[in-house]
Design an enzyme around this catalytic site. Structure first.
Site, PDB file in Angstrom:
ATOM      1  N   GLY A  46       0.911  -1.153   0.123  1.00 60.87           N
ATOM      2  CA  GLY A  46       0.000   0.167   0.024  1.00 60.87           C
ATOM      3  C   GLY A  46       0.966   1.316   0.173  1.00 60.87           C
ATOM      4  N   GLN A  51       2.734  10.135   1.211  1.00 59.71           N
ATOM      5  CA  GLN A  51       4.209   9.465   1.436  1.00 59.71           C
ATOM      6  C   GLN A  51       5.040   9.602   0.366  1.00 59.71           C
ATOM      7  OE1 GLN A  51       2.269   5.391   2.027  1.00 59.71           O
ATOM      8  NE2 GLN A  51       4.055   5.171   3.304  1.00 59.71           N
ATOM      9  N   CYS A  92       6.078  -0.211   7.142  1.00 66.23           N
ATOM     10  CA  CYS A  92       5.463   0.922   6.401  1.00 66.23           C
ATOM     11  C   CYS A  92       6.606   1.466   5.552  1.00 66.23           C
ATOM     12  CB  CYS A  92       5.063   2.205   7.354  1.00 66.23           C
ATOM     13  SG  CYS A  92       4.638   3.707   6.491  1.00 66.23           S
ATOM     14  N   LEU A  93       6.381   1.815   4.322  1.00 69.88           N
ATOM     15  CA  LEU A  93       7.617   2.147   3.367  1.00 69.88           C
ATOM     16  C   LEU A  93       8.163   3.321   3.926  1.00 69.88           C
ATOM     17  CD1 LEU A  93       6.092   1.506  -0.055  1.00 69.88           C
ATOM     18  CD2 LEU A  93       7.585   0.055   1.206  1.00 69.88           C
ATOM     19  N   HIS A 134      -4.450   1.485   7.441  1.00 68.19           N
ATOM     20  CA  HIS A 134      -3.317   2.105   7.587  1.00 68.19           C
ATOM     21  C   HIS A 134      -2.871   3.379   6.405  1.00 68.19           C
ATOM     22  CE1 HIS A 134       1.154   1.423   7.934  1.00 68.19           C
ATOM     23  NE2 HIS A 134       1.100   1.929   6.718  1.00 68.19           N
ATOM     24  N   GLU A 135      -3.273   2.920   5.383  1.00 66.90           N
ATOM     25  CA  GLU A 135      -3.157   3.919   4.233  1.00 66.90           C
ATOM     26  C   GLU A 135      -4.008   5.206   4.630  1.00 66.90           C
ATOM     27  OE1 GLU A 135      -0.672   3.753   2.644  1.00 66.90           O
ATOM     28  OE2 GLU A 135      -0.236   1.466   3.090  1.00 66.90           O
ATOM     29  N   HIS A 138      -2.410   7.631   6.633  1.00 69.77           N
ATOM     30  CA  HIS A 138      -1.492   8.511   5.935  1.00 69.77           C
ATOM     31  C   HIS A 138      -2.180   9.656   5.640  1.00 69.77           C
ATOM     32  CE1 HIS A 138       2.309   6.455   6.212  1.00 69.77           C
ATOM     33  NE2 HIS A 138       1.825   5.184   6.025  1.00 69.77           N
TER      34      HIS A 138
END
Length: 168
Positions: A46, A51, A92-93, A134-135, A138
């Site tokens: 994701g 991000q 997480c990225l 989660h996304e 963000h």
């Protein structure tokens, strides 16, 4: 299509609240394609536009192992449907190399538009439901480390700051 730079914690731009998408145009479609390229290359399941320093309500997700289930979420929202909160390991990225247990509901109803502006609904369970939550966090300037204790969050921040200094 091209890869985008992924912001890393504790970059303050990750705390920016994303604005709704108004124009569903070629620029948006290119952003979505670039986000998929970036997410798959990272590799991740994701990626929110926040991000990659684009502060619009855009998310791409693909929880399949063979990249066969790409989902585009424009102006997304979700409703918790049922179930008990469950703890799942999240990474997480934007917080590379760290995985911690986060408690979330594992059954949600997603409402979003695709990259062409077509609205849809999707009932999600398990990993997909967790990824959606989660996304969407963000997009509201929240990271999974915000669910951790102050001590754990501080430890992660210090390690990443040290890595960033070494890379500079």
């Amino acid at each position: 299509m091209s890869q985008l730079e992924i912001l890393e914690f504790p970059d303050p731009r990750l705390r920016t609240i994303a604005k709704p998408v108004i124009e569903f145009d070629e620029k948006l479609q290119k952003l979505v394609a670039d986000m998929f390229d970036t997410m798959y290359e990272a590799p991740g399941i994701g990626l929110a536009a926040t991000q990659v320093n684009v502060h619009q309500r855009v998310v791409v997700i693909d929880v399949s192992e063979d990249h066969s289930q790409p989902l585009v979420l424009i102006n997304p929202s979700y409703t918790v449907l049922e179930g008990e909160p469950e703890e799942m390991q999240e990474g997480c990225l934007s917080v590379p190399g760290f995985y911690e247990g986060v408690t979330r509901i594992d059954h949600v109803l997603l409402k979003a538009c695709d990259e062409y502006g077509k609205p849809y609904e999707l009932e999600a369970r398990g990993l997909l439901a967790v990824c959606i939550q989660h996304e969407l966090d963000h997009l509201d300037g929240k990271l999974f480390v915000d669910y951790l204790s102050t001590v754990k969050r501080s430890r992660i921040r210090k390690k990443l700051e040290k890595q960033h200094k070494l890379q500079a």
